[in-house]
Structure formats: C-alpha cells, structure tokens
Design a protein around this motif. Structure first.
Motif, PDB file in Angstrom:
ATOM      1  N   ARG A  61       0.848  -1.201   0.000  1.00  0.00           N
ATOM      2  CA  ARG A  61       0.000   0.000   0.000  1.00  0.00           C
ATOM      3  C   ARG A  61       0.879   1.245   0.000  1.00  0.00           C
ATOM      4  N   PRO A  62       1.508   1.553  -1.144  1.00  0.00           N
ATOM      5  CA  PRO A  62       2.392   2.727  -1.188  1.00  0.00           C
ATOM      6  C   PRO A  62       1.656   4.038  -0.919  1.00  0.00           C
ATOM      7  N   ASP A  63       0.330   4.037  -1.111  1.00  0.00           N
ATOM      8  CA  ASP A  63      -0.432   5.251  -0.837  1.00  0.00           C
ATOM      9  C   ASP A  63      -0.504   5.557   0.650  1.00  0.00           C
ATOM     10  N   PHE A  64      -0.154   4.581   1.506  1.00  0.00           N
ATOM     11  CA  PHE A  64      -0.147   4.794   2.953  1.00  0.00           C
ATOM     12  C   PHE A  64       1.236   5.203   3.465  1.00  0.00           C
ATOM     13  N   LEU A  65       2.247   5.181   2.604  1.00  0.00           N
ATOM     14  CA  LEU A  65       3.613   5.435   3.044  1.00  0.00           C
ATOM     15  C   LEU A  65       3.870   6.918   3.263  1.00  0.00           C
ATOM     16  N   GLU A  66       4.828   7.198   4.154  1.00  0.00           N
ATOM     17  CA  GLU A  66       5.271   8.564   4.352  1.00  0.00           C
ATOM     18  C   GLU A  66       6.033   9.031   3.105  1.00  0.00           C
ATOM     19  N   PRO A  67       5.893  10.286   2.703  1.00  0.00           N
ATOM     20  CA  PRO A  67       6.654  10.783   1.553  1.00  0.00           C
ATOM     21  C   PRO A  67       8.146  10.846   1.881  1.00  0.00           C
ATOM     22  N   GLY A 113       4.899   7.890  -1.691  1.00  0.00           N
ATOM     23  CA  GLY A 113       5.310   6.503  -1.843  1.00  0.00           C
ATOM     24  C   GLY A 113       5.033   5.980  -3.236  1.00  0.00           C
ATOM     25  N   ILE A 114       3.904   6.346  -3.799  1.00  0.00           N
ATOM     26  CA  ILE A 114       3.561   5.913  -5.157  1.00  0.00           C
ATOM     27  C   ILE A 114       4.571   6.467  -6.157  1.00  0.00           C
ATOM     28  N   GLU A 115       4.942   7.735  -5.968  1.00  0.00           N
ATOM     29  CA  GLU A 115       5.898   8.369  -6.885  1.00  0.00           C
ATOM     30  C   GLU A 115       7.295   7.758  -6.761  1.00  0.00           C
ATOM     31  N   VAL A 116       7.685   7.420  -5.526  1.00  0.00           N
ATOM     32  CA  VAL A 116       8.990   6.803  -5.306  1.00  0.00           C
ATOM     33  C   VAL A 116       9.049   5.442  -6.002  1.00  0.00           C
ATOM     34  N   GLN A 117       8.016   4.633  -5.805  1.00  0.00           N
ATOM     35  CA  GLN A 117       7.998   3.321  -6.439  1.00  0.00           C
ATOM     36  C   GLN A 117       7.998   3.442  -7.958  1.00  0.00           C
TER      37      GLN A 117
END
Length: 372
Positions: A61-67, A113-117
């Motif tokens: 769930r990368p949308d839950f990750l800290e930026p 998180g989505i952008e990092v992945q």
C-alpha cells in the motif's frame, strides 16, 4: 574566463616563454597504480538504510507510506541498484555509459510513496534496456549513478555503466602503436609499424586501450580471493564483498577547464612546444610541426599517457571515495579565437568514484540478474 580566453592566454605564455603562466602540475602519486580499497569498510547504518528502503518499496500500500525527500530518493535508489545488480570487482573489455532523464512527480521537495515506487521501477527498466541492448559477451552491470538535474527539478538523471567483452589477461604495459582515437580523422586501430594489427573497424584505439589498462588494474587489486561462486558463461555473476554508494562521476567538458588536458602540463617535457608529451593527457595541435607523427602513439607514448591519466585520476578523486571506473574518449575540435584558429585532438577521461561498502554478510550476497 571562458575556455577560449584561457587557451589564448596559454598561447601567449608559450610565445613569451613565461613558465609562471602555467599552473603547477598535480602532485605525482606515491604509486602509479593507486587502485586500493583503502576506504572500504562495513557500514551498518548504510546496510540498514538500504534494507529499510527495500521494505518501503515492497509495501503493498504505497499510498499509505510517508513521503520521501527527493535527495533521499536519489541516494536510496542509487544504493539499492548498486547493491543488488552491480559488480565492483569488474572484468570487462569495453565500458558502455548511458544517461537517461526520468521525469518525477513531487510536491515541493517531497515524493509520495507511489511516486517513489514509480521512479524506482522506471530506473530498473532503463538499466535493463541498456544492459540487454549490448552484446552478451561477458555483459556485466558495473555502476549506477542517480543525480538531481540542476536544470530541471522535475527530472532526475540516471547514469548506468555496463561492461562487455572478456579481458583474458591483465596487461603489464603497452607493446603496440595505437592511433589516438577510434573515430578520429585518421581512423582507429593500430598504426605505424603495427598498422592493421588491430584494424579500425573493431573500435579499438589509444583511448580505449588506456581505459582497458586502467580498468584491468582495478581488477588486479580487487581480485584478492574474496570473489566466489562465479557462474560459467555470460553473463558472469559473482558473490562479491563490495558495493558502491554515493557515486560521483566526473564528466569532462570543454567548458570545465580544470580537467581539460592543457591544464595538466608535463613539467618534465624535454622539448617544449614540439607537440609531443606536452601534457599529461594526450592533447595535440596540428599547427605544430609533425602532428601526423604524434597522432600515432608509440608504446612509450602510451605508457606516458597512462601514467598521466592516473595522476589526473588521483588529482580529481574526492576525499573519502575510491576510484571505480574510467572511460577515455577521443575529442577533436577548434578554437575560433582570433588571431588563432587552433584545431586540437585530445583524450578526455570520464572518472567514476564512490564510497565502497564491505558487505557484512557471509557468504557474500549474489548479484541479481536484471529483469528482462
């Protein structure tokens, strides 16, 4: 002061014979082959940071990750790619370098998180495309650099370096005459009494031979018996004790005068201005006499320019970092600075340095194969 003016000043210095105009040459290193891993050491904090980043990427769930800060993404992606896929103890004949500009999405200095992945996945894709576009002969990923783009904050620059070709024996010096550059006006390959021993169409010349020698010397010192479990046949992957972080690539450019060849004069030149070994790095000017003779580098010339290359490499080495790779390119052009119209032919090195980490894992981790 721009490069043309600097060259103009150099010409004036020559004509007046004022040696004080020339900058001091770099200090000669204690050894001409300073390829040691003197700074390599275990780094538990680095290991933990890469492990944490791997867990970050694996989160479903990368949308839950800290930026993450963009600068931290740069370090993390570079470190993970180098630890996972590259071989510091490289053995290859030809070095291939590719730079890709990858767009990123961010808010201020932060990436979600989505952008990092998404950026990491694109980096792996570009690395794989570069790797699999090359001949399979000992195809080996050797280094990755990720850097912020000073000209565009919405992109990052990914530089990947891949080696190909088997370097069977380590060279102890040069025994052939080589033309100055593979793509120069006279063609590449061997020349003089060794003409056609290695023809131009194989893409080898003085510049590539200098790089082969330098990179093979790295292997000579890295091959300490700590390399294990190398697979047979290409590509060759081994378990190795080292990987690289904080890569720094010094790319030569005509607008970067502190690395341009004539800023490294040969203080021991026995015949000034004869266009032969004037500088530590090959730099010849057709306006001098006998340029054609100097475009064919003898074995002793090759030894001289190799030693000069190593001096410049050590002079440019950032504190705390080890030399990893060099690519030597041929360069030609001219200065249209009246009253001079000076053509030149030269070698320009691209050095790669990094902080080398010694893995604490025993047995050493195996380099993974890039996904197709």
């Amino acid at each position: 002061m721009n490069l043309k003016n600097l060259f103009f000043l150099t010409i004036i210095c020559w004509s007046l014979g004022i040696m004080a105009c020339e900058p001091d040459p770099p200090t000669e290193p204690e050894t001409l082959h300073p390829f040691t891993l003197e700074n390599a050491a275990p780094a538990p904090d680095v290991e933990q940071a890469i492990n944490d980043f791997e867990a970050y990427l694996d989160n479903p769930r990368p949308d839950f990750l800290e930026p993450m800060l963009v600068k931290n993404v740069v370090w993390s992606v570079e470190a993970k790619l180098n630890r996972t896929y590259t071989n510091v103890a490289h053995k290859f004949e030809q070095l291939h370098t590719q730079s890709d500009t990858i767009a990123i999405a961010h808010s201020g200095s932060m990436m979600s998180g989505i952008e990092v992945q998404a950026f990491y996945d694109e980096a792996v894709t570009k690395f794989s495309e570069h790797f699999y576009s090359l001949p399979v002969d000992n195809r080996l990923p050797v280094l990755v650099d990720v850097a912020e783009n000073t000209g565009d904050s919405n992109t990052l620059i990914l530089t990947t370096q891949v080696g190909t070709g088997t370097l069977e024996e380590l060279s102890a010096g040069f025994d052939l005459h080589w033309f100055w550059g593979a793509f120069g006006t006279g063609g590449g390959g061997t020349c003089g009494p060794d003409a056609s021993t290695v023809p131009p169409n194989v893409g080898r010349a003085a510049n590539t031979e200098l790089a082969f020698e330098a990179n093979s010397r790295v292997l000579a010192l890295n091959n300490t018996g700590l390399l294990t479990s190398c697979t047979a046949g290409p590509p060759i992957f081994c378990q190795i004790p080292w990987y690289t972080t904080n890569v720094e690539i010094v790319i030569p450019d005509v607008n970067e005068p502190d690395i341009f060849p004539f800023f490294y004069p040969n203080s021991n030149d026995d015949t000034p201005n004869d266009n032969n070994r004037e500088y530590l790095i090959y730099f010849n000017n057709p306006e001098f006499d006998n340029f054609d003779d100097k475009a064919c580098l003898s074995p002793s010339d090759m030894d001289f320019y190799y030693d000069g290359l190593i001096q410049v490499m050590e002079d440019r080495r950032p504190s705390g970092k080890d030399f990893i790779l060099v690519n030597v390119e041929e360069e030609w052009g001219n200065f249209n600075q009246l009253p001079f119209n000076v053509f030149f032919y030269s070698h320009l090195p691209m050095f790669s340095y990094g902080e080398i980490i010694t893995s604490p894992v025993t047995p050493y981790p195996t380099i993974e194969i890039l996904p197709m």
